[in-house]
Design a protein around this motif. Structure first.
Motif, short mmCIF file in Angstrom:
data_model
loop_
_atom_site.label_atom_id
_atom_site.label_comp_id
_atom_site.label_asym_id
_atom_site.label_seq_id
_atom_site.Cartn_x
_atom_site.Cartn_y
_atom_site.Cartn_z
N UNK A 80 0.96 -1.07 0.07
CA UNK A 80 0.06 0.02 -0.18
C UNK A 80 0.85 1.23 -0.09
N UNK A 81 0.75 2.20 -0.91
CA UNK A 81 1.21 3.33 -0.97
C UNK A 81 0.47 4.50 -0.61
N UNK A 82 0.75 5.20 0.30
CA UNK A 82 0.03 6.35 0.83
C UNK A 82 0.55 7.59 0.24
N UNK A 83 -0.17 8.16 -0.49
CA UNK A 83 0.39 9.45 -1.38
C UNK A 83 -0.11 10.82 -0.96
N UNK A 84 -0.98 10.89 -0.03
CA UNK A 84 -1.64 12.03 0.34
C UNK A 84 -1.12 12.65 1.69
N UNK A 90 -3.42 7.69 11.40
CA UNK A 90 -4.05 7.08 10.28
C UNK A 90 -3.38 5.69 10.03
N UNK A 91 -2.15 6.02 9.76
CA UNK A 91 -1.16 4.75 9.25
C UNK A 91 -1.22 3.81 10.37
N UNK A 92 -1.10 4.26 11.57
CA UNK A 92 -1.09 3.19 12.77
C UNK A 92 -2.29 2.52 12.58
N UNK A 93 -3.48 2.89 12.57
CA UNK A 93 -4.86 2.33 12.47
C UNK A 93 -4.83 1.43 11.25
N UNK A 94 -4.44 2.00 10.01
CA UNK A 94 -4.07 0.91 8.94
C UNK A 94 -3.24 -0.06 9.10
N UNK A 95 -2.06 0.05 9.71
CA UNK A 95 -1.12 -0.95 10.08
C UNK A 95 -1.88 -2.10 10.78
N UNK A 127 8.85 4.82 12.00
CA UNK A 127 8.97 3.85 12.94
C UNK A 127 7.57 2.81 12.77
N UNK A 128 6.72 3.19 11.52
CA UNK A 128 5.55 2.21 11.33
C UNK A 128 5.53 2.02 9.90
N UNK A 129 6.25 2.42 8.88
CA UNK A 129 6.17 1.88 7.48
C UNK A 129 7.38 1.26 7.28
N UNK A 130 7.29 0.50 5.95
CA UNK A 130 8.28 -0.42 5.64
C UNK A 130 9.21 0.41 4.68
N UNK A 131 8.71 1.29 4.14
CA UNK A 131 9.68 2.21 3.18
C UNK A 131 9.00 3.63 3.05
N UNK A 132 9.86 4.53 2.77
CA UNK A 132 9.55 5.89 2.28
C UNK A 132 9.65 6.09 0.88
N UNK A 133 8.79 7.13 0.23
CA UNK A 133 8.97 7.31 -1.09
C UNK A 133 9.21 8.69 -1.34
N UNK A 134 10.19 9.29 -2.01
CA UNK A 134 10.04 10.67 -2.08
C UNK A 134 9.75 11.17 -3.40
N UNK A 135 8.84 11.99 -3.47
CA UNK A 135 8.53 12.55 -4.82
C UNK A 135 8.32 14.07 -4.63
N UNK A 136 7.95 14.68 -5.99
CA UNK A 136 7.92 16.15 -6.04
C UNK A 136 6.58 16.35 -5.65
#
Length: 215
Positions: A80-84, A90-95, A127-136
């Protein structure tokens, strides 16, 4: 370095199969209705579920936890990629509710922030995600084909693996070598299209050759 490749904004089954045959590492499907690459305009959740890959990544923008869970299950997503503007809570509840087998990628959109502001954002998420993604950063939440100044990443402490996105092309791919902490994966999209969602497979093959020394 074993740099991985993700192709995002997929909408055509025949192209997806060709990318699988090319051993592309991650397949990105955009579940943001305002995107010109909104996958459900072209493919059903059942069709996505039947794609023979363990690297299907669903991209969501400010979606509800319930909808993400439903789509992830029906489409058999692996990431799951969270782009917003999803918050730490929110991420904690999703996890908590998401299968342990499904990874979470949180996008950090880079615009006019200071290094200190970006570092704080990274520290909050890591601490709660597997990866980061850097975007413009953009009002369209990605897919602009524009790059940010990648050199800013050399000023940050990035404690977990990250995807690099935003205007990556055959012309600027070699600049990735200037990064002190190399990306886990390169995320390509709009620079490799004939039109939104319709990929240019020849350009992608050229990119694979251009970046072969990184993998």
């Amino acid at each position: 370095m074993n740099q991985k490749i993700k192709v995002c904004g997929l909408t055509h089954l025949n192209q997806i199969q060709q990318l699988i045959d090319l051993n592309i590492d991650f397949l990105g499907f955009i579940f943001y209705p305002k995107s010109p690459r909104f996958v459900l305009t072209h493919l059903s959740l059942e069709e996505i579920s039947q794609i023979d890959s363990q690297s299907k990544m669903g991209v969501f923008v400010n979606e509800s936890v319930e909808n993400i869970l439903e789509i992830a299950e029906k489409a058999q997503l692996n990431f799951i990629q969270l782009h917003g503007d999803e918050t730490h809570t929110f991420i904690y509840h999703l996890r908590e509710k998401l299968s342990d087998k499904i990874g979470i990628i949180k996008v950090v959109r880079i615009g006019n922030q200071t290094v200190e502001e970006l570092q704080k954002t990274i520290n909050q998420q890591s601490s709660i995600v597997n990866f980061l993604l850097f975007d413009t950063d953009s009002a369209a939440f990605g897919g602009t084909g524009k790059s940010f100044d990648w050199n800013i990443l050399n000023k940050l402490n990035i404690p977990i693996p990250y995807f690099l996105s935003g205007g990556i092309s055959n012309e600027n791919a070699n600049e990735i070598e200037n990064l002190s902490q190399k990306p886990f994966a390169l995320d390509i999209n709009s620079k490799f299209e004939k039109n939104p969602g319709n990929k240019n497979l020849e350009k992608i093959k050229e990119f694979l050759l251009t970046t072969e020394h990184l993998r």
